[in-house]
Design a protein around this motif. Sequence first.
Motif, PDB file in Angstrom:
ATOM      1  N   ASP A 262       8.148  33.657  39.988  1.00  0.00           N
ATOM      2  CA  ASP A 262       9.272  33.779  39.054  1.00  0.00           C
ATOM      3  C   ASP A 262       8.779  33.926  37.617  1.00  0.00           C
ATOM      4  N   ARG A 263       7.697  33.210  37.282  1.00  0.00           N
ATOM      5  CA  ARG A 263       7.131  33.304  35.941  1.00  0.00           C
ATOM      6  C   ARG A 263       6.610  34.717  35.662  1.00  0.00           C
ATOM      7  N   LEU A 264       5.982  35.319  36.645  1.00  0.00           N
ATOM      8  CA  LEU A 264       5.467  36.680  36.493  1.00  0.00           C
ATOM      9  C   LEU A 264       6.600  37.674  36.306  1.00  0.00           C
ATOM     10  N   VAL A 265       7.644  37.547  37.100  1.00  0.00           N
ATOM     11  CA  VAL A 265       8.807  38.437  36.982  1.00  0.00           C
ATOM     12  C   VAL A 265       9.447  38.295  35.600  1.00  0.00           C
ATOM     13  N   THR A 266       9.536  37.071  35.104  1.00  0.00           N
ATOM     14  CA  THR A 266      10.101  36.837  33.775  1.00  0.00           C
ATOM     15  C   THR A 266       9.265  37.509  32.702  1.00  0.00           C
ATOM     16  N   ARG A 267       7.941  37.392  32.781  1.00  0.00           N
ATOM     17  CA  ARG A 267       7.055  38.039  31.794  1.00  0.00           C
ATOM     18  C   ARG A 267       7.169  39.555  31.843  1.00  0.00           C
ATOM     19  N   ILE A 268       7.279  40.120  33.033  1.00  0.00           N
ATOM     20  CA  ILE A 268       7.411  41.575  33.171  1.00  0.00           C
ATOM     21  C   ILE A 268       8.712  42.048  32.536  1.00  0.00           C
ATOM     22  N   ARG A 269       9.775  41.306  32.728  1.00  0.00           N
ATOM     23  CA  ARG A 269      11.072  41.687  32.140  1.00  0.00           C
ATOM     24  C   ARG A 269      11.045  41.602  30.623  1.00  0.00           C
ATOM     25  N   GLN A 270      10.221  40.727  30.070  1.00  0.00           N
ATOM     26  CA  GLN A 270      10.129  40.570  28.622  1.00  0.00           C
ATOM     27  C   GLN A 270       9.251  41.634  27.962  1.00  0.00           C
ATOM     28  N   MET A 271       8.446  42.319  28.746  1.00  0.00           N
ATOM     29  CA  MET A 271       7.536  43.333  28.195  1.00  0.00           C
ATOM     30  C   MET A 271       8.302  44.566  27.757  1.00  0.00           C
ATOM     31  N   ASN A 272       7.788  45.194  26.716  1.00  0.00           N
ATOM     32  CA  ASN A 272       8.352  46.450  26.236  1.00  0.00           C
ATOM     33  C   ASN A 272       7.366  47.562  26.597  1.00  0.00           C
ATOM     34  N   PRO A 273       7.699  48.406  27.598  1.00  0.00           N
ATOM     35  CA  PRO A 273       6.750  49.426  28.047  1.00  0.00           C
ATOM     36  C   PRO A 273       6.565  50.586  27.065  1.00  0.00           C
ATOM     37  N   VAL A 274       7.438  50.693  26.084  1.00  0.00           N
ATOM     38  CA  VAL A 274       7.345  51.779  25.112  1.00  0.00           C
ATOM     39  C   VAL A 274       6.546  51.295  23.918  1.00  0.00           C
ATOM     40  N   ARG A 275       5.481  52.009  23.593  1.00  0.00           N
ATOM     41  CA  ARG A 275       4.666  51.683  22.420  1.00  0.00           C
ATOM     42  C   ARG A 275       5.012  52.642  21.300  1.00  0.00           C
ATOM     43  N   VAL A 276       5.555  52.091  20.230  1.00  0.00           N
ATOM     44  CA  VAL A 276       5.948  52.901  19.078  1.00  0.00           C
ATOM     45  C   VAL A 276       4.815  52.844  18.065  1.00  0.00           C
ATOM     46  N   SER A 277       4.479  53.980  17.510  1.00  0.00           N
ATOM     47  CA  SER A 277       3.408  54.054  16.518  1.00  0.00           C
ATOM     48  C   SER A 277       3.963  54.497  15.180  1.00  0.00           C
ATOM     49  N   GLY A 278       3.237  54.173  14.140  1.00  0.00           N
ATOM     50  CA  GLY A 278       3.586  54.622  12.805  1.00  0.00           C
ATOM     51  C   GLY A 278       2.415  55.373  12.197  1.00  0.00           C
ATOM     52  N   LYS A 279       2.570  55.764  10.940  1.00  0.00           N
ATOM     53  CA  LYS A 279       1.499  56.489  10.249  1.00  0.00           C
ATOM     54  C   LYS A 279       1.334  55.979   8.839  1.00  0.00           C
ATOM     55  N   VAL A 280       0.092  55.976   8.391  1.00  0.00           N
ATOM     56  CA  VAL A 280      -0.230  55.605   7.013  1.00  0.00           C
ATOM     57  C   VAL A 280       0.245  56.729   6.098  1.00  0.00           C
ATOM     58  N   THR A 281       0.919  56.337   5.003  1.00  0.00           N
ATOM     59  CA  THR A 281       1.360  57.338   4.030  1.00  0.00           C
ATOM     60  C   THR A 281       0.495  57.335   2.774  1.00  0.00           C
ATOM     61  N   LYS A 282      -0.056  56.132   2.442  1.00  0.00           N
ATOM     62  CA  LYS A 282      -0.908  56.066   1.251  1.00  0.00           C
ATOM     63  C   LYS A 282      -1.774  54.824   1.309  1.00  0.00           C
ATOM     64  N   ILE A 283      -2.929  54.887   0.655  1.00  0.00           N
ATOM     65  CA  ILE A 283      -3.821  53.739   0.519  1.00  0.00           C
ATOM     66  C   ILE A 283      -4.158  53.592  -0.962  1.00  0.00           C
ATOM     67  N   VAL A 284      -3.896  52.403  -1.499  1.00  0.00           N
ATOM     68  CA  VAL A 284      -4.202  52.114  -2.896  1.00  0.00           C
ATOM     69  C   VAL A 284      -5.078  50.872  -2.915  1.00  0.00           C
ATOM     70  N   GLY A 285      -6.311  51.032  -3.322  1.00  0.00           N
ATOM     71  CA  GLY A 285      -7.249  49.911  -3.304  1.00  0.00           C
ATOM     72  C   GLY A 285      -7.493  49.463  -1.874  1.00  0.00           C
ATOM     73  N   LEU A 286      -7.194  48.205  -1.590  1.00  0.00           N
ATOM     74  CA  LEU A 286      -7.393  47.678  -0.246  1.00  0.00           C
ATOM     75  C   LEU A 286      -6.095  47.570   0.549  1.00  0.00           C
TER      76      LEU A 286
END
Length: 92
Positions: free
Chosen positions: A2-26
């Motif tokens: 039951d614990r495994l099933v609960t963890r699987i249901r909580q997972m988000n299978p879609v991985r969303v990515s972003g992109k860097v727009t600018k870097i200033v210093g660090l």
Amino acid sequence: MDRLVTRIRQMNPVRVSGKVTKIVGLVAEGFCPDATIGTLVEIEPLVGDKPVPAEVVGFRESQALMMPLGEIRGLGPGSLIRVLRESAALPV
């Protein structure tokens, strides 16, 4: 089981990515959906092969401000951002 099933249901299978727009210093700035302050992300360099871990430290308008936790050489506008986990803290 039951614990495994609960963890699987909580997972988000879609991985969303972003992109860097600018870097200033660090500080790297970019679009990073589903991030909050303290979120641990990794930034894929444009040149090189090792992703750089970073922590989201703030926001400016709709852009996340990230503090890289490693070498920033090779990062630049267009670098891919992936959320690793919701917090940069590790248990002791």
